[in-house]
Design a protein around this motif. Sequence first.
Motif, PDB file in Angstrom:
ATOM      1  N   ARG A 163       0.837  -1.211   0.000  1.00 40.34           N
ATOM      2  CA  ARG A 163       0.000   0.000   0.000  1.00 40.34           C
ATOM      3  C   ARG A 163       0.867   1.254   0.000  1.00 40.34           C
ATOM      4  NH1 ARG A 163      -1.563   3.047   4.260  1.00 40.34           N
ATOM      5  NH2 ARG A 163      -1.060   1.440   5.813  1.00 40.34           N
ATOM      6  N   LEU A 222      -3.729  -3.173  -5.503  1.00 42.78           N
ATOM      7  CA  LEU A 222      -2.336  -2.944  -5.126  1.00 42.78           C
ATOM      8  C   LEU A 222      -1.378  -3.133  -6.298  1.00 42.78           C
ATOM      9  CD1 LEU A 222      -2.360  -4.784  -1.679  1.00 42.78           C
ATOM     10  CD2 LEU A 222      -1.978  -2.331  -2.024  1.00 42.78           C
ATOM     11  N   LEU A 257      -7.323   2.631  -0.321  1.00 45.78           N
ATOM     12  CA  LEU A 257      -7.161   1.281  -0.856  1.00 45.78           C
ATOM     13  C   LEU A 257      -8.469   0.496  -0.737  1.00 45.78           C
ATOM     14  CD1 LEU A 257      -5.511  -1.010  -2.025  1.00 45.78           C
ATOM     15  CD2 LEU A 257      -4.691  -1.528   0.281  1.00 45.78           C
TER      16      LEU A 257
END
Length: 299
Positions: free
Chosen positions: A20, A80, A46
């Motif tokens: 992240r 990601l 995220l």
Amino acid sequence: MPAHPPEQRRQLGAFLRSRRERLTPEECGLPSTGRRRTPGLRREELALLAGISATWYTYLEQGRDIRASEQVLTALAVALRLDRHERDHLLGLAGHPRADATGEREPLTAAAAAVPLLLQPAPAYVIGGTYDVLSHNAAAEELFPGLVREGRPANFVRWVFLEPVARDVVVDWEPEARGLLARLRTLAARHPGEPRWTRLIEELREGSPQARAWWSRYEVQPRHSGRKRLRHPARGQVTYAYTAFHLAEQPEQTLVVYVPEDGHGPEDDATTAPPPGPRLPQALATPTGQETPVPPRPQ
């Protein structure tokens, strides 16, 4: 009962956080909000990209006792921007290993499997990352009795710690076993959470007091060549030089070859043994099966 061991959940959280933090909002098509106290995406950002709850994702990254579905993990992997190997690693840490990670043996090419047979009578074998013996010759089976048994895959580290005869065969058992366990830990660190590794480590710790005590010391060591004193069933105590060769396309698979330092192999009779000196395995001799003679030195 917990979904995963605490250490595995901690590693999962650390992996998610590291991935992240390497992304920026601009890379993901999100608006920039000025200065940030921490690098990379925020947890909320995220979670938004992956289509999951921000609170639930926070629990996952904190190592809470929750279990993520493969669908959710795949969404996180896409958000990601993980490559295939990173995605497999994420799934393994979360309890969804690759299909081939659950198998008991690693694949070995036919060409590599044939090498120990060509090196007979020098004891030789090919081991995988978890020390499964993927290929071996008759000399290795003779030198390490009990290594190969009907109904179970051969495994060298399991033989050393759990097979009683190993303590008779390996003269310096404690330092050799301790070094072997350190090498296993080094390799296991590359496969956190993978079932083949966790099962083997649990079996060693349950079956061997020494493995249980030494594992907690976190000793690490790379695979290497060296010398080892072994008791051969016919020749008694022999010092062997062993050499480890890593396969080019499978670096965790290793060919190990043993050569007695006294200059002759177990097939030599004591009354007809040649004088001490280096000795080629049969496969490296001349086509007639005889070693290439060394010309006499000029007088």
